[in-house]
Scaffold this motif. Structure first.
Motif, PDB file in Angstrom:
ATOM      1  N   ASP A  50       2.751 -18.417   4.158  1.00  0.00           N
ATOM      2  CA  ASP A  50       1.943 -19.485   3.560  1.00  0.00           C
ATOM      3  C   ASP A  50       0.460 -19.110   3.582  1.00  0.00           C
ATOM      4  O   ASP A  50      -0.284 -19.457   2.663  1.00  0.00           O
ATOM      5  N   VAL A  51       0.049 -18.435   4.663  1.00  0.00           N
ATOM      6  CA  VAL A  51      -1.360 -18.069   4.847  1.00  0.00           C
ATOM      7  C   VAL A  51      -1.458 -16.624   5.305  1.00  0.00           C
ATOM      8  O   VAL A  51      -0.679 -16.187   6.164  1.00  0.00           O
ATOM      9  N   VAL A  52      -2.409 -15.883   4.742  1.00  0.00           N
ATOM     10  CA  VAL A  52      -2.759 -14.561   5.249  1.00  0.00           C
ATOM     11  C   VAL A  52      -4.117 -14.682   5.925  1.00  0.00           C
ATOM     12  O   VAL A  52      -5.109 -15.051   5.282  1.00  0.00           O
ATOM     13  N   ALA A  53      -4.168 -14.418   7.227  1.00  0.00           N
ATOM     14  CA  ALA A  53      -5.429 -14.410   7.975  1.00  0.00           C
ATOM     15  C   ALA A  53      -5.918 -12.967   7.987  1.00  0.00           C
ATOM     16  O   ALA A  53      -5.314 -12.116   8.643  1.00  0.00           O
ATOM     17  N   MET A  54      -7.004 -12.677   7.243  1.00  0.00           N
ATOM     18  CA  MET A  54      -7.350 -11.292   6.945  1.00  0.00           C
ATOM     19  C   MET A  54      -8.802 -10.952   7.260  1.00  0.00           C
ATOM     20  O   MET A  54      -9.729 -11.644   6.833  1.00  0.00           O
ATOM     21  N   ASP A  55      -8.975  -9.863   8.000  1.00  0.00           N
ATOM     22  CA  ASP A  55     -10.302  -9.330   8.278  1.00  0.00           C
ATOM     23  C   ASP A  55     -10.918  -8.823   6.981  1.00  0.00           C
ATOM     24  O   ASP A  55     -10.200  -8.405   6.069  1.00  0.00           O
ATOM     25  N   VAL A  56     -12.245  -8.851   6.886  1.00  0.00           N
ATOM     26  CA  VAL A  56     -12.878  -8.346   5.671  1.00  0.00           C
ATOM     27  C   VAL A  56     -13.230  -6.872   5.763  1.00  0.00           C
ATOM     28  O   VAL A  56     -13.300  -6.180   4.749  1.00  0.00           O
ATOM     29  N   ARG A  57     -13.449  -6.361   6.974  1.00  0.00           N
ATOM     30  CA  ARG A  57     -13.851  -4.961   7.123  1.00  0.00           C
ATOM     31  C   ARG A  57     -12.708  -4.173   7.763  1.00  0.00           C
ATOM     32  O   ARG A  57     -12.455  -4.301   8.967  1.00  0.00           O
ATOM     33  N   MET A  58     -12.040  -3.353   6.942  1.00  0.00           N
ATOM     34  CA  MET A  58     -10.935  -2.515   7.420  1.00  0.00           C
ATOM     35  C   MET A  58     -11.072  -1.130   6.811  1.00  0.00           C
ATOM     36  O   MET A  58     -11.663  -0.967   5.742  1.00  0.00           O
ATOM     37  N   PRO A  59     -10.539  -0.089   7.450  1.00  0.00           N
ATOM     38  CA  PRO A  59     -10.855   1.287   7.064  1.00  0.00           C
ATOM     39  C   PRO A  59     -10.325   1.752   5.711  1.00  0.00           C
ATOM     40  O   PRO A  59     -11.032   2.462   4.991  1.00  0.00           O
ATOM     41  N   LEU A  60      -9.117   1.397   5.333  1.00  0.00           N
ATOM     42  CA  LEU A  60      -8.548   1.911   4.087  1.00  0.00           C
ATOM     43  C   LEU A  60      -8.783   0.974   2.912  1.00  0.00           C
ATOM     44  O   LEU A  60      -9.322   1.375   1.886  1.00  0.00           O
ATOM     45  N   LEU A  61      -8.369  -0.280   3.067  1.00  0.00           N
ATOM     46  CA  LEU A  61      -8.562  -1.272   2.008  1.00  0.00           C
ATOM     47  C   LEU A  61      -9.147  -2.523   2.647  1.00  0.00           C
ATOM     48  O   LEU A  61      -8.511  -3.155   3.490  1.00  0.00           O
TER      49      LEU A  61
END
Length: 216
Positions: A50-61
């Protein structure tokens, strides 16, 4: 059915902390984890969170491109909650412009984390802090102002949009305007349609970029 969440962050300790906080709630289930945005699309298709909790700064994408990819590639995409260390991070604003639905600081208290996930999942409120509002205003441009003019919002629709920019939910807007919640939902739908906005976050970005409202 519990609210399902996918955690995406390149720091294992952050993922572990979020999992511990969210899994302690009887109505929330963490269904998966990823260490980079590159893994998001296959996991979203497999797990249907239902929800993706996602960091904005990651190495590949990073979270900006991952958000765009999910919204472009997945039918009935999940809500996306941006997680970051700094609230005035332009990456955060980029992710919100790309279609993310909300914003959460990594240093947030457990209750704030749980509330953010629930708010984003419900979709009728807004997580849009003052620092991000200032960034939105700084990105103001002529095309945004022209788009707002073309939208030709009615007086009541304009009132609803102003209250949306303050983060009010549909029920709070209804109380403020002394109308029914269904009436507010109709006005919100009209505002989104006229602005060509996917959701209320995009509508609020348009309001700030066009100068329709000012941060304050």
């Amino acid at each position: 059915m519990p609210l399902t969440v996918l955690l995406v962050d390149d720091e294992p300790l952050v993922r572990a902390g979020l999992r511990a906080v969210l899994s302690a709630q009887p109505d929330i289930e963490v269904v998966g984890e990823a260490a980079d945005g590159a893994a998001v699309i296959p996991l979203v298709r497999q797990l249907r969170p239902d929800v993706v909790a996602m960091d904005v700064r990651m190495p590949l994408l990073d979270g900006i491109e991952a958000t765009r990819a999910v919204l472009r590639s997945v039918s009935e995409p999940p809500k996306i909650l941006v997680i970051t260390t700094f609230e005035n991070d332009e990456y955060v604003y980029g992710a919100l412009r790309a279609g993310a639905d909300g914003f959460l600081l990594k240093r947030s208290r457990p209750a704030e984390i749980v509330n953010a996930v629930r708010l984003v999942a419900e979709g009728d409120s807004l997580l849009f802090p003052a620092a991000v509002r200032r960034l939105a205003a700084e990105y103001g441009n002529t095309s945004a102002r022209e788009a707002m003019d073309r939208a030709a919002l009615t007086e009541r629709e304009a009132d609803v949009l102003r209250l949306m920019t303050r983060g009010l939910s549909n029920s709070e807007i209804a109380d403020h305007l002394v109308v029914g919640t269904e009436t507010v939902k109709s006005h919100v739908s009209a505002v989104l349609a006229k602005l060509g906005a996917r959701d209320r976050t995009q509508a609020v970005i348009a309001a700030y970029e066009s100068g329709f409202v000012s941060p304050g």
